[in-house]
Design an enzyme around this catalytic site. Structure first.
Site, PDB file in Angstrom:
ATOM      1  N   ASP A 138       0.881  -1.077   0.115  1.00 52.68           N
ATOM      2  CA  ASP A 138       0.149   0.059  -0.057  1.00 52.68           C
ATOM      3  C   ASP A 138       0.748   1.134  -0.081  1.00 52.68           C
ATOM      4  O   ASP A 138       1.920   1.325   0.844  1.00 52.68           O
ATOM      5  CB  ASP A 138      -0.798   0.118   1.150  1.00 52.68           C
ATOM      6  CG  ASP A 138      -2.005  -1.061   1.185  1.00 52.68           C
ATOM      7  OD1 ASP A 138      -3.077  -0.822   0.576  1.00 52.68           O
ATOM      8  OD2 ASP A 138      -1.904  -2.137   1.867  1.00 52.68           O
ATOM      9  N   HIS A 178      -7.521   5.519   0.538  1.00 52.71           N
ATOM     10  CA  HIS A 178      -8.616   5.185   1.718  1.00 52.71           C
ATOM     11  C   HIS A 178      -7.701   5.178   3.084  1.00 52.71           C
ATOM     12  O   HIS A 178      -6.580   5.194   3.110  1.00 52.71           O
ATOM     13  CB  HIS A 178      -9.213   3.890   1.602  1.00 52.71           C
ATOM     14  CG  HIS A 178      -8.259   2.624   1.493  1.00 52.71           C
ATOM     15  ND1 HIS A 178      -7.279   2.348   0.524  1.00 52.71           N
ATOM     16  CD2 HIS A 178      -7.909   1.472   2.312  1.00 52.71           C
ATOM     17  CE1 HIS A 178      -6.468   1.174   0.643  1.00 52.71           C
ATOM     18  NE2 HIS A 178      -7.013   0.798   1.663  1.00 52.71           N
ATOM     19  N   ASP A 186      -7.239  -4.573  10.152  1.00 53.60           N
ATOM     20  CA  ASP A 186      -6.514  -3.284   9.961  1.00 53.60           C
ATOM     21  C   ASP A 186      -6.016  -3.237  11.397  1.00 53.60           C
ATOM     22  O   ASP A 186      -6.646  -3.187  12.624  1.00 53.60           O
ATOM     23  CB  ASP A 186      -7.441  -2.052  10.033  1.00 53.60           C
ATOM     24  CG  ASP A 186      -8.013  -1.964   8.415  1.00 53.60           C
ATOM     25  OD1 ASP A 186      -7.310  -2.523   7.658  1.00 53.60           O
ATOM     26  OD2 ASP A 186      -8.728  -1.103   8.334  1.00 53.60           O
ATOM     27  N   GLU A 271     -11.104  -1.162  -2.614  1.00 55.48           N
ATOM     28  CA  GLU A 271     -11.989  -1.939  -3.151  1.00 55.48           C
ATOM     29  C   GLU A 271     -12.875  -0.920  -3.886  1.00 55.48           C
ATOM     30  O   GLU A 271     -13.491   0.102  -3.250  1.00 55.48           O
ATOM     31  CB  GLU A 271     -12.607  -2.853  -2.466  1.00 55.48           C
ATOM     32  CG  GLU A 271     -11.594  -3.762  -1.957  1.00 55.48           C
ATOM     33  CD  GLU A 271     -12.175  -4.775  -0.710  1.00 55.48           C
ATOM     34  OE1 GLU A 271     -11.683  -5.977  -0.453  1.00 55.48           O
ATOM     35  OE2 GLU A 271     -13.372  -4.468  -0.228  1.00 55.48           O
ATOM     36  N   HIS A 385     -19.611 -12.420   0.052  1.00 53.83           N
ATOM     37  CA  HIS A 385     -20.003 -13.751   0.133  1.00 53.83           C
ATOM     38  C   HIS A 385     -21.207 -13.984   0.967  1.00 53.83           C
ATOM     39  O   HIS A 385     -22.078 -14.975   0.529  1.00 53.83           O
ATOM     40  CB  HIS A 385     -19.097 -14.830   0.106  1.00 53.83           C
ATOM     41  CG  HIS A 385     -18.393 -14.529   1.664  1.00 53.83           C
ATOM     42  ND1 HIS A 385     -18.876 -15.195   2.809  1.00 53.83           N
ATOM     43  CD2 HIS A 385     -17.243 -14.062   2.037  1.00 53.83           C
ATOM     44  CE1 HIS A 385     -18.188 -15.053   3.666  1.00 53.83           C
ATOM     45  NE2 HIS A 385     -17.120 -14.194   3.502  1.00 53.83           N
ATOM     46  N   THR A 427     -11.072 -11.085  -4.297  1.00 55.11           N
ATOM     47  CA  THR A 427     -10.832 -11.526  -3.065  1.00 55.11           C
ATOM     48  C   THR A 427     -11.523 -12.871  -2.796  1.00 55.11           C
ATOM     49  O   THR A 427     -12.196 -13.545  -3.485  1.00 55.11           O
ATOM     50  CB  THR A 427     -11.108 -10.566  -1.856  1.00 55.11           C
ATOM     51  OG1 THR A 427     -12.589 -10.374  -1.896  1.00 55.11           O
ATOM     52  CG2 THR A 427     -10.534  -9.510  -2.261  1.00 55.11           C
ATOM     53  N   GLU A 465      -6.758 -12.719  -4.406  1.00 51.08           N
ATOM     54  CA  GLU A 465      -5.949 -12.898  -3.206  1.00 51.08           C
ATOM     55  C   GLU A 465      -6.979 -13.583  -2.166  1.00 51.08           C
ATOM     56  O   GLU A 465      -8.184 -13.502  -2.267  1.00 51.08           O
ATOM     57  CB  GLU A 465      -5.401 -11.506  -2.677  1.00 51.08           C
ATOM     58  CG  GLU A 465      -6.727 -10.601  -2.434  1.00 51.08           C
ATOM     59  CD  GLU A 465      -6.046  -9.223  -2.108  1.00 51.08           C
ATOM     60  OE1 GLU A 465      -6.582  -8.501  -1.194  1.00 51.08           O
ATOM     61  OE2 GLU A 465      -5.580  -8.420  -3.134  1.00 51.08           O
ATOM     62  N   ASN A 466      -6.332 -13.980  -0.995  1.00 51.45           N
ATOM     63  CA  ASN A 466      -7.472 -14.402  -0.008  1.00 51.45           C
ATOM     64  C   ASN A 466      -7.894 -13.211   0.939  1.00 51.45           C
ATOM     65  O   ASN A 466      -7.211 -12.132   0.854  1.00 51.45           O
ATOM     66  CB  ASN A 466      -6.502 -15.512   0.761  1.00 51.45           C
ATOM     67  CG  ASN A 466      -5.053 -14.895   1.353  1.00 51.45           C
ATOM     68  OD1 ASN A 466      -4.145 -14.308   0.404  1.00 51.45           O
ATOM     69  ND2 ASN A 466      -4.578 -14.821   2.640  1.00 51.45           N
ATOM     70  N   ALA A 467      -8.977 -13.372   1.498  1.00 50.55           N
ATOM     71  CA  ALA A 467      -9.587 -12.410   2.157  1.00 50.55           C
ATOM     72  C   ALA A 467      -8.971 -12.238   3.738  1.00 50.55           C
ATOM     73  O   ALA A 467      -8.971 -11.357   4.379  1.00 50.55           O
ATOM     74  CB  ALA A 467     -11.151 -12.724   2.245  1.00 50.55           C
ATOM     75  N   LEU A 468      -8.874 -13.464   4.294  1.00 45.75           N
ATOM     76  CA  LEU A 468      -8.090 -13.494   5.580  1.00 45.75           C
ATOM     77  C   LEU A 468      -7.014 -14.619   5.598  1.00 45.75           C
ATOM     78  O   LEU A 468      -6.743 -15.475   4.807  1.00 45.75           O
ATOM     79  CB  LEU A 468      -9.212 -14.298   6.370  1.00 45.75           C
ATOM     80  CG  LEU A 468     -10.623 -13.498   6.555  1.00 45.75           C
ATOM     81  CD1 LEU A 468     -11.678 -14.421   7.332  1.00 45.75           C
ATOM     82  CD2 LEU A 468     -10.532 -11.985   7.094  1.00 45.75           C
ATOM     83  N   ARG A 505      -1.113 -11.898   4.635  1.00 44.66           N
ATOM     84  CA  ARG A 505       0.132 -11.038   4.214  1.00 44.66           C
ATOM     85  C   ARG A 505       1.331 -11.640   4.974  1.00 44.66           C
ATOM     86  O   ARG A 505       1.242 -12.548   5.557  1.00 44.66           O
ATOM     87  CB  ARG A 505      -0.177  -9.661   4.362  1.00 44.66           C
ATOM     88  CG  ARG A 505      -0.382  -9.142   6.065  1.00 44.66           C
ATOM     89  CD  ARG A 505      -0.939  -7.847   6.318  1.00 44.66           C
ATOM     90  NE  ARG A 505      -2.059  -7.338   5.807  1.00 44.66           N
ATOM     91  CZ  ARG A 505      -2.236  -6.581   4.650  1.00 44.66           C
ATOM     92  NH1 ARG A 505      -1.094  -5.855   4.165  1.00 44.66           N
ATOM     93  NH2 ARG A 505      -3.434  -6.128   4.423  1.00 44.66           N
TER      94      ARG A 505
END
Length: 546
Positions: A138, A178, A186, A271, A385, A427, A465-468, A505
């Site tokens: 970022d 953002h 976060d 997003e 989802h 995602t 990418e993965n969300a979590l 990450r």
């Protein structure tokens, strides 16, 4: 819509193309879903590269008439990979999907300092040794333009990019317009620039607003995209100036081929969506969220739009519930709800089209800023989802994705991105339906299939990418399944292949030995069991000039 609509005022671009958006059961442009009986042998390998087992899968064919269905294969992640010199099977290399890793949110501090250079260098070298192709980071607006309008300081990011380059990794840079803080995952707080927040103090309608009047300071409302409220500049001009300055300051990294992707932030969490489910306002999964169009600028635009079609009496929804409601507890989303009426359809079309025009306009600025650079543009679409398997798709609708069982809400997004030859980044690649609570009517697997299929049918490159954060084989296997839905083709390019996958990450947990051993095997599988390949051209990634 064609690829070029230059000269049209963005507020009047009409994204709605029903014949292309209709799905199964519609009289025109229908998308049919069926399986075809093609069997593909999918292989796993032993440490020496030999084939140890074949799995048969009924593979879907995706064309303009057919939508992707879930393949039933699974890659074994149990074998250990041996280190070897860089050797390739050229046919297998065509199946190679590069893997990137997202850097920590606060790798550059709120004070614009790269604090732990030695630590990040050590971690990056571990990633490179594991075969990882690159990293994503970022580039925070709230850090680099914090001192005042057009007062940019890129020095900390230049130091970081230099380390990434020295470690032999590629770089995906996110233009992060953002706030960091208030969303899932976060762990640091990076607000918008103070001079922007100061303007918001005198004019709070520059921020997204829900029906109760709560302001969300994560991202500027798209209602001010073309309003010269920021020392004479519009929000879109601010984003354009930021990207131009980034390009000028990082020109040597572009010329060296370090920066390969620019992901353009288009909303909260980077997003393309409205901030419909903010944790910092009390939202809890699986709440339906709330519409975010009640600032004075968007209210005025809606009134103008409704009047133009002969309905000046129509107002924004007042019956759509609150953040943590279920759909059926509201009049808007309930059985025979407002969302099915002429008024509801008009609102949802307007709400989703505003989002498309917002993305289109900012990506136009990105194209101008990076013109001539050998780089790909990308935009991120959120994986909402929950309530996907409900008829009303309530959580998607409040976020701005007008997706219903008889209406494809993601195909128009893909069509907009195709104008800019941009990558669609999606995602929740790791999620499986069986892992979700049945009460939430979640359908992450079907959602991923729908979005990826729509992107491929618009001839887009699709990434994800993965969300979590996940460290288990089940999650990695699900990502592998999505990355090559038809499996590996031992004779050359697979029918479908994601452009790349970014793992979320980098952390101490990821680098813990057992977790990292599994991750390294996952990287090898993404590379179709080939060694790390430093030249994207060899696996058919051709990056031309914008």
């Amino acid at each position: 819509m064609g690829r070029r609509v230059l000269g049209l005022h963005h507020r009047h671009i009409h994204w709605e193309t029903p014949s292309a958006n209709q799905v199964k059961g519609a009289p025109a442009g229908e998308l049919q879903v069926k399986r075809v009986g093609l069997s593909h042998a999918l292989t796993t390998f032993n440490a020496g590269g030999g084939i140890v087992k074949s799995l048969q899968a009924v593979a879907p064919e995706v064309s303009t008439r057919e939508q992707q269905q879930e393949s039933s294969y699974n890659f074994s992640l149990n074998q250990k990979m041996q280190a070897s010199s860089l050797t390739y099977n050229e046919k297998m290399l065509a199946n190679y999907v590069p893997v990137y890793v997202m850097l920590p949110l606060g790798v550059v501090t709120i004070n614009n300092v790269l604090e732990d250079k030695a630590g990040i260098e050590k971690q990056l070298k571990e990633l490179r040794a594991a075969g990882v192709d690159g990293v994503m980071v970022d580039v925070w607006w709230g850090i680099t333009e914090s001192q005042g309008p057009k007062q940019y300081d890129w020095s900390a990011y230049r130091s970081l990019f230099q380390i990434v380059q020295e470690c032999g990794l590629k770089l995906q840079a996110i233009m992060s317009f953002h706030q960091c803080g208030g969303n899932v995952g976060d762990v640091v707080n990076i607000p918008l620039p103070q001079w922007v927040l100061d303007i918001g103090e005198s004019d709070p309608d520059v921020f997204y607003t829900n029906r109760s009047g709560n302001r969300n300071k994560e991202y500027l409302s798209l209602g001010v995209d073309n309003e010269p409220l920021f020392d004479g500049r519009t929000a879109v001009e601010i984003y354009g100036d930021y990207m131009k300055s980034f390009r000028e300051s990082m020109s040597d990294f572009f010329e060296d081929g370090l920066i390969i992707d620019i992901e353009v932030g288009l909303g909260p969490a980077g997003e393309l969506r409205y901030p419909s489910y903010p944790q910092n306002q009390g939202w809890v999964f699986p709440g339906i969220g709330e519409f975010q169009c009640y600032d004075k600028y968007l209210k005025a635009e809606f009134k103008e739009a409704a009047t133009s079609v002969g309905h000046p009496e129509w107002e924004l929804p007042d019956n759509a519930g609150t953040y943590n409601d279920t759909p059926t507890s509201t009049e808007f989303f309930g059985p025979s709800g407002t969302y099915l009426t002429e008024k509801g359809k008009f609102f949802l079309t307007w709400y989703s089209n505003k989002l498309l025009s917002h993305g289109d306009q900012i990506l136009d600025e990105a194209n101008k800023a990076f013109l001539g650079c050998k780089v790909k543009l990308a935009a991120k679409v959120s994986g909402i989802h929950w309530w996907y398997k409900a008829d009303n798709h309530a959580a998607e609708l409040t976020a701005g994705y007008y997706n219903l069982k008889d209406r494809d809400g993601y195909r128009p997004v893909a069509r907009m991105l195709s104008r800019h030859y941009a990558i669609l980044n999606f995602t929740c690649l790791e999620m499986r339906d069986s892992e979700q609570s049945s009460d939430a009517k979640s359908g992450p697997q079907e959602l991923v299939q729908q979005v990826l299929s729509g992107g491929w049918r618009e001839n887009l490159e699709v990434a994800g990418e993965n969300a979590l954060p996940r460290y288990d084989r089940d999650a990695y296997n699900q990502i592998l399944l999505n990355a090559r839905p038809n499996g590996v083709n031992k004779e050359g390019p697979p029918k479908l292949r994601m452009y790349g996958v970014t793992y979320l990450r980098l952390s101490d947990d990821l680098l813990q030995k057992n977790n990292f051993d599994i991750f390294k095997t996952f990287v090898k599988r993404m590379h179709a069991n080939q060694d790390y390949c430093p030249d994207p051209e060899k696996y058919n990634h051709h990056i031309g000039q914008l």
